[in-house]
Design a protein around this motif. Structure first.
Motif, short mmCIF file in Angstrom:
data_model
loop_
_atom_site.label_atom_id
_atom_site.label_comp_id
_atom_site.label_asym_id
_atom_site.label_seq_id
_atom_site.Cartn_x
_atom_site.Cartn_y
_atom_site.Cartn_z
N LEU A 1 0.87 -1.22 0.04
CA LEU A 1 0.19 -0.05 0.01
C LEU A 1 0.86 1.29 0.00
N ARG B 1 2.74 10.70 -9.36
CA ARG B 1 1.91 10.92 -10.59
C ARG B 1 1.02 12.22 -10.43
N VAL B 2 0.44 12.61 -9.29
CA VAL B 2 -0.30 13.95 -9.38
C VAL B 2 0.34 15.17 -9.38
N ARG C 1 3.99 5.73 -5.65
CA ARG C 1 3.57 5.90 -6.98
C ARG C 1 2.53 7.14 -7.31
N VAL C 2 1.31 6.81 -6.62
CA VAL C 2 0.24 8.02 -6.91
C VAL C 2 0.87 9.26 -6.57
N PHE D 1 1.00 17.63 -7.91
CA PHE D 1 0.83 18.13 -6.43
C PHE D 1 2.11 17.95 -5.62
N ASP D 2 2.41 18.51 -4.69
CA ASP D 2 3.67 18.55 -3.94
C ASP D 2 3.19 17.93 -2.69
N VAL D 3 3.24 16.29 -2.67
CA VAL D 3 2.56 15.52 -1.56
C VAL D 3 3.91 15.30 -0.67
N ALA D 4 3.16 15.83 0.52
CA ALA D 4 4.08 15.93 1.83
C ALA D 4 3.85 14.60 2.78
N GLY D 5 2.53 14.13 2.59
CA GLY D 5 2.16 12.79 3.54
C GLY D 5 0.81 12.43 2.97
N HIS D 6 0.45 11.28 3.54
CA HIS D 6 -0.82 10.65 3.42
C HIS D 6 -1.52 10.15 4.55
N THR E 1 2.18 1.62 -3.42
CA THR E 1 1.22 2.35 -4.60
C THR E 1 1.07 3.54 -4.11
N ILE E 2 1.03 4.13 -2.76
CA ILE E 2 0.57 5.42 -2.63
C ILE E 2 1.85 6.25 -3.16
#
Lengths: 161, 161
Positions: free
Chosen positions: B126, B136-137, B132-133, B139-144, B129-130
DNA sequence: ATCAGTGCAAAACATTTGCAGCATG
DNA sequence: CATGCTGCAAATGTTTTGCACTGAT
């Protein structure tokens, strides 16, 4: 019968949902009411989740205004009937969006920690992975919610940071 | 009972975290204070996220009581320094848990919609996968944050539905 | 005519903030 | 002994609830 690949495909899905909601509510013994209908009609046309206050505000500018308490009550009813999903993406406020059957239009959210903007995204593989995890755990999983936190283009890297 | 994989390792990790927190706070120019230390010590020993009220309550029964406002203030400081993560799993309350460097002990949550119980789980795939996503987006992803909703063993399927 | 649906105002929460006093560095 | 830290109480913001009235069936 010829297909109708309208640009309003979303509109069609919206009214399908609104109709389904009306049916489910009738089946559940609810009467038809102006406030409830107004909330349903608004949610039907939304691409992503709205907060209760955003809904109240949007309706204030519409033909049918709805009191805040009614917005919450209607949303609660719709959530119980699994016609809307409630998500919490931070800042302590709940957001609500139409829930479509068979996982149609199912998506998750990017949340800007700076400006609070909420952006939807979809990912097939992510869904498959989540489904696998859901089966693996000792828990009767009914749904899931994924939020990616970060900075949106407007806030994140203005240009040279 | 929730997973309690390696009590010893967890204790060790706990004090490591508490020390790291102390260091980061000192570096950031904070003084040492009883309330802050009490919150840190409590969080260090927790297997999963606690709400501010649960923290206040737990401390009320301890040697060092801490006022509610201080609990919130300390949690806010720790969140700013990325020493704790805040998660929202519904019911409109925030929960906080120690955040370890390099994604160690990183986990997600199962939430019982019936009794509100929160249970942690981990899944390597998981995470991949996260990640990778996240790349892909736009958006500057810092956490989930991932939450699986459903019914826990105690609430779900009590036969007499 | 009945009873669900609704609006309004007040209540119930979680969380934040102002300020006075205590304690750390 | 200056200033950060803390507790208390009041303020804030979201969501819920009580009650009287409106409207659907």
């Amino acid at each position: 019968m010829p297909q109708t690949p309208h640009p309003d495909a979303e509109q069609a899905g919206a009214s399908v949902w609104a109709q389904r909601a009306a049916g489910r509510l009738a089946d559940a013994g609810y009467r038809r009411g102006g406030a409830r209908q107004a909330v349903i009609d608004l949610l039907a046309g939304q691409p992503c989740a709205l907060s209760a206050l955003e809904i109240e505000e949007a309706l204030r500018a519409s033909a049918r205004q709805v009191a805040r308490a009614s917005v919450y009550r209607v949303l609660d009813e719709l959530e119980q009937l699994k016609l809307v999903t409630r998500i919490e993406v931070g800042q302590g406020i709940s957001r609500y969006e139409a829930l479509h059957p068979h996982g149609a239009h199912h998506h998750h959210h990017l949340v800007c920690d700076d400006c609070g903007k909420v952006i939807p995204f979809e990912d097939e593989e992510l869904e498959r992975t989540i489904d696998r995890v859901a089966r693996r755990v000792a828990f009767d999983v009914a749904g899931h919610e994924i939020v990616l936190h970060g900075s949106c283009g407007d806030c994140g890297t203005p240009d040279a940071a």
